[in-house]
Design an enzyme around this catalytic site. Structure first.
Site, PDB file in Angstrom:
ATOM      1  N   CYS A 161      42.626  44.724  45.476  1.00 10.75           N
ATOM      2  CA  CYS A 161      41.638  43.875  46.148  1.00 10.75           C
ATOM      3  C   CYS A 161      40.770  44.626  47.155  1.00 10.75           C
ATOM      4  CB  CYS A 161      42.346  42.713  46.826  1.00 10.75           C
ATOM      5  SG  CYS A 161      43.348  41.752  45.667  1.00 10.75           S
TER       6      CYS A 161
ATOM      7  N   HIS B   8      39.026  34.269  45.826  1.00 10.92           N
ATOM      8  CA  HIS B   8      39.326  35.694  45.996  1.00 10.92           C
ATOM      9  C   HIS B   8      38.955  36.419  44.707  1.00 10.92           C
ATOM     10  CE1 HIS B   8      40.950  39.391  47.131  1.00 10.92           C
ATOM     11  NE2 HIS B   8      42.243  39.137  47.136  1.00 10.92           N
TER      12      HIS B   8
ATOM     13  N   PHE C 265      46.953  45.047  47.252  1.00 11.40           N
ATOM     14  CA  PHE C 265      48.346  45.283  46.891  1.00 11.40           C
ATOM     15  C   PHE C 265      48.603  46.793  46.837  1.00 11.40           C
ATOM     16  CE2 PHE C 265      49.388  41.136  44.334  1.00 11.40           C
ATOM     17  CZ  PHE C 265      49.288  40.413  45.501  1.00 11.40           C
TER      18      PHE C 265
ATOM     19  N   LYS D 288      36.101  33.264  51.718  1.00 14.05           N
ATOM     20  CA  LYS D 288      36.852  32.992  50.488  1.00 14.05           C
ATOM     21  C   LYS D 288      37.107  31.506  50.246  1.00 14.05           C
ATOM     22  CE  LYS D 288      39.155  37.473  49.870  1.00 14.05           C
ATOM     23  NZ  LYS D 288      38.676  38.281  51.004  1.00 14.05           N
TER      24      LYS D 288
ATOM     25  N   HIS E 118      39.244  39.942  55.601  1.00 14.43           N
ATOM     26  CA  HIS E 118      39.777  39.914  54.243  1.00 14.43           C
ATOM     27  C   HIS E 118      40.430  38.564  53.957  1.00 14.43           C
ATOM     28  CE1 HIS E 118      41.601  41.264  50.513  1.00 14.43           C
ATOM     29  NE2 HIS E 118      42.780  40.877  50.949  1.00 14.43           N
TER      30      HIS E 118
ATOM     31  N   GLU F 116      46.359  39.666  59.740  1.00 15.51           N
ATOM     32  CA  GLU F 116      45.023  40.187  60.035  1.00 15.51           C
ATOM     33  C   GLU F 116      44.556  39.715  61.405  1.00 15.51           C
ATOM     34  OE1 GLU F 116      40.625  40.794  57.968  1.00 15.51           O
ATOM     35  OE2 GLU F 116      42.056  39.400  57.057  1.00 15.51           O
TER      36      GLU F 116
END
Length: 429
Positions: free
Chosen positions: A180, A358, A417, A353, A321, A332
């Site tokens: 991502c 996403h 990831f 998002k 993010h 975050e």
């Protein structure tokens, strides 16, 4: 050692090449075309829908953010049978976004010299699993049933290859695949290619089109997707909200044209924003979860600031993010509050998002476009579906906010990831 330090002190290094944004292109669940998609984002529209096909009916998550193909002849043409025989869907939409970005930048080079200083850096996070399954079924019927284009279709670098071939770009031909964080890494790497003198113009970004029953099932097994809002899909993605329960898969492509400042100046190009710096880090912790203390994000953001020669108090917006997962959003937020300390009171933080889901490998680049346009227009896009915030940061809840700064400087975070992190520092010109 003393000699080297003395040498460094008195050696005159050339000034760093400045890098600006001269074109953007978007294919997204909010529409095709950067202007349409940006306006829909500011209006609080949502591109997330229910997946009603029978093959999704037994899956825990039955929502996704899809490109509205039916209402867009350009996308329908790009996704024709003849094109899909040769290319993955992600490559098809990457070409559409690229065409818009190059037109916007007014950069369609004709001479060999211009083509040789123009490169491509574009990746994708996942291959099309549906293509793999269908090809495996074809193999069971016989070797000759396997398409000779199967392998080229699923290579993550092939979108960059097709762009380079179509336009004759002979600068760096680069592809990133960092889950991502792919889109942000692509832009950051392209930024460094220009800054280091490897190219004068870079076409960069990411593309993703991998929504399928198998992909959704796989993410469901990781307990990563939203499952509580199947009947009200427009509410499913809710970054920084207490009711968030997972992310929503999305698809799309976004392309940015980066250009060396003097090169853009000589041709009187429109300049949206300037890239000031780029930071990267690794969590070295877990395959899917970031460190609880947010140290990976802190390293990424602080390195972007250092690369930009900026202090913490010069940042007034962070495009987060935040994917709407119970774990990631809070970490975050912790990282932002830890790094920026008292300055968080003067900052806006938003995640878009909620509007478009996403986009995995195309998330960082699409959201970088929003950050670029925010710097250009002086307005910050909202975090929609934010009814009960997790803390007291200014998350630009549900409606856009004016960005009243003489020089607007933002960070764009992307995390993937495997513990891979990227941060871009973007400013108004």
């Amino acid at each position: 050692m003393k000699f080297l330090m003395h040498l460094r002190k008195y050696t005159q290094f050339p000034p760093r090449r400045r890098v600006v944004v001269t074109g953007v292109g978007v294919v997204s669940p909010l529409g095709t075309g950067s202007e349409l998609a940006w306006n829909n984002l500011l209006k609080g529209h949502c591109g997330i829908i229910s997946l009603k096909n029978e093959e999704y009916s037994k899956l825990p998550s039955r929502v996704a953010a899809v490109i509205p193909i039916e209402s867009d002849n350009e996308i329908a043409k790009a996704m024709s049978k003849s094109n899909l025989k040769l290319m993955a869907p992600a490559t098809c939409i990457a070409l559409v976004a690229t065409a818009e970005a190059l037109t916007d930048a007014n950069w369609i080079p004709k001479s060999d010299e211009e083509k040789e200083v123009t490169g491509v850096a574009l990746g994708m996070g996942m291959i099309d699993l549906k293509d793999v399954c269908e090809t495996n079924n074809a193999l069971k019927l016989g070797y000759n049933k396997v398409s000779p284009f199967f392998v080229p279709r699923i290579l993550p670098n092939m979108a960059a290859g097709h762009i380079s071939i179509r336009y004759g770009f002979r600068g760096p031909n680069h592809a990133v695949s960092t889950a991502c964080a792919t889109g942000a890494h692509s832009i950051g790497d392209a930024f460094r290619f220009i800054r280091n003198g490897d190219a004068d113009v870079m076409v960069c970004g990411g593309a993703e089109s991998c929504i399928s029953p198998l992909a959704i099932a796989g993410f469901c097994r990781l307990r990563a997707l939203s499952t509580s809002f199947n009947d009200i899909p427009e509410k499913a993605s809710r970054p920084f909200d207490k009711l968030r329960d997972g992310f929503v898969m999305g698809e799309g492509a976004a392309v940015v044209v980066l250009e060396e400042y003097e090169h853009a100046l000589r041709r009187n190009a429109k300049m949206y924003a300037e890239l000031l710096g780029y930071g990267l880090s690794g969590d070295a912790s877990h395959i899917t979860s970031p460190r609880e203390d947010g140290s990976g994000a802190i390293l990424s953001m602080s390195r972007a600031l250092r690369d930009s020669n900026l202090s913490n108090n010069e940042i007034s917006y962070i495009n987060a993010h935040a994917t709407s997962t119970p774990v990631g959003d809070g970490i975050e937020s912790t990282a932002i509050r830890t790094l920026f300390k008292e300055n968080v009171k003067n900052m806006m933080v938003s995640s878009t998002k909620g509007a478009h889901g996403h986009l995995l490998g195309a998330a960082g680049n699409l959201e970088a476009v929003w950050t670029i346009l925010a710097c250009y227009h002086g307005v910050v896009p909202p975090t929609i579906n934010l009814d009960e915030p997790i803390d007291d940061l200014n998350y630009v809840a549900n409606v856009p906010q004016k960005w009243n700064k003489e020089r607007r400087i933002a960070l764009k975070n992307s995390f993937g990831f495997g513990g891979t992190n990227a941060t871009l520092c973007i400013s108004s010109i």
